[in-house]
Design a protein around this motif. Sequence first.
Motif, PDB file in Angstrom:
ATOM      1  N   ALA A 156       0.835  -1.197   0.000  1.00  0.00           N
ATOM      2  CA  ALA A 156       0.000   0.000   0.000  1.00  0.00           C
ATOM      3  C   ALA A 156       0.868   1.245   0.000  1.00  0.00           C
ATOM      4  O   ALA A 156       1.913   1.292   0.657  1.00  0.00           O
ATOM      5  N   THR A 217      -8.404   1.345  -3.681  1.00  0.00           N
ATOM      6  CA  THR A 217      -8.362   0.711  -2.367  1.00  0.00           C
ATOM      7  C   THR A 217      -9.029  -0.660  -2.461  1.00  0.00           C
ATOM      8  O   THR A 217     -10.124  -0.764  -3.032  1.00  0.00           O
ATOM      9  N   ALA A 235      -3.566  -0.722  -1.674  1.00  0.00           N
ATOM     10  CA  ALA A 235      -4.149   0.615  -1.750  1.00  0.00           C
ATOM     11  C   ALA A 235      -3.187   1.604  -2.379  1.00  0.00           C
ATOM     12  O   ALA A 235      -1.964   1.469  -2.266  1.00  0.00           O
TER      13      ALA A 235
END
Length: 344
Positions: A156, A217, A235
Motif C-alpha cells: 500500500a 483501495t 491501496a
Amino acid sequence: MGGPGTALNVGIIGAGGISQRHCEGYRLAGANVVAFAELSEGTRLRREAEWNARGYASFEEMLEREQLQAVSICTPNAFHAPAALAALARGIHVLCEKPLSLDLGACDEMIAAAREGGAVLQTGHHLRSSPLVETAKRLIGEGRIGRLTFMRFRQAHDWGGAPEVRGAFGSLAASGGGTLLDNGCHMMDLARHFGGEVRSVYARMNTLKFDIEVEDTSVASLELESGALASVESAWTATGWEESFAVYGTLGSLECSNRLGKPRLRQFSRGSGFSGWDSGDETWYDFAESANGHVRSVGHFLNSVTKGLPVVCSGEDGRESVRLVLGGYESARTGQPVSMRAEP
C-alpha cells in the motif's frame, strides 16, 4: 545463444520507471543491454543517453533489426502479450513484468509459445527473488512454523504524495485494473507461493481518493485448499509506503515489513513454552539493503536462460495470479465469494 562466457545481448521493451531496475539487473549480471523500444520520444532520447543503447519507437522494429537473446517487457499492461508473443515467436527469452496479461487466453498463448520455441518465460513477480521471501519460503518448507493457518499480505502507498496517479495506471483500457491488479497481484502470488492453491476469493474495493477509472483501495480474503485463510490488502490511498507479510502457523510465525527499517524477517515461536501473550522466542534474519528483488529477479532469469535453472516464477505462476485477481474483480462486482478451484 552464444558460447560459454559469451555475454547475452538483451533488449528492453518499454523504458518507463521499472525498466531501470531491469537495466541494472542485466548489467550487474554481465549481460549487454544493447537496445530498447519506447514510444515516447522524450523518454527514448533520455534512455539512449543514460543506457548507451539504441532506442526504437516500436518493439517490432527492434526485434527485426537487433540480434537479441532475451528481452524484458516493461510496457503498460495492455501491451504485454503482443510484445511477448512477438519475441517468443523468434525464440527470444522473455522476462515479462506482471501481470502477464489480463486475458487468460493470451496467457495461455504466451506459455504455449515459450514451450514450443524452447524459450524461458518468466513472470516479473520480483518478490519471489527477495531474500526475505526466499528465507520465509525455506523456513515454511522446513516446518519451522508448523501447519500454516493464516497469512496477511499488504502492499500500500500513496504515490509518494502525488496529487494524481502516475502515467497510464489510472486508465482502465491501458492498465485493466487498479491497485488490486498493480499491487495485489504480487500479494496473490505470494499467497500461493507460501500456502499453495487458493480455493476461493472474496473481495471489496472502492475508488476513494483519485479521479480515475479503476479502484484505488482493495481488500481481498482468500481461502486456501489447505483450509488456511489469507488477507490481501492493497491501496493507493495509504499515506506513506508499506510492503509486508505475516505468516502464522501452529508452531510459530514469520513477519516482515519495510516499516521496520532495514530488511529484516522475524521468526517467533513458543519453543520455551507459554510465556505471555507477546513474549516468546525470537530469531531475526537481517539482509543487505542492496538485496533488491527486482535486480535479483533479472539475475534469476539469466540463470534460467544460461544455466537451465528452474524459472523462479513461471508463466503458469503469472497466469494464476491474474486468475486470482480477476476472481477478486468478479467477487467485488457480485458481492459474493468466487470459487477458484483449479480449471479442468
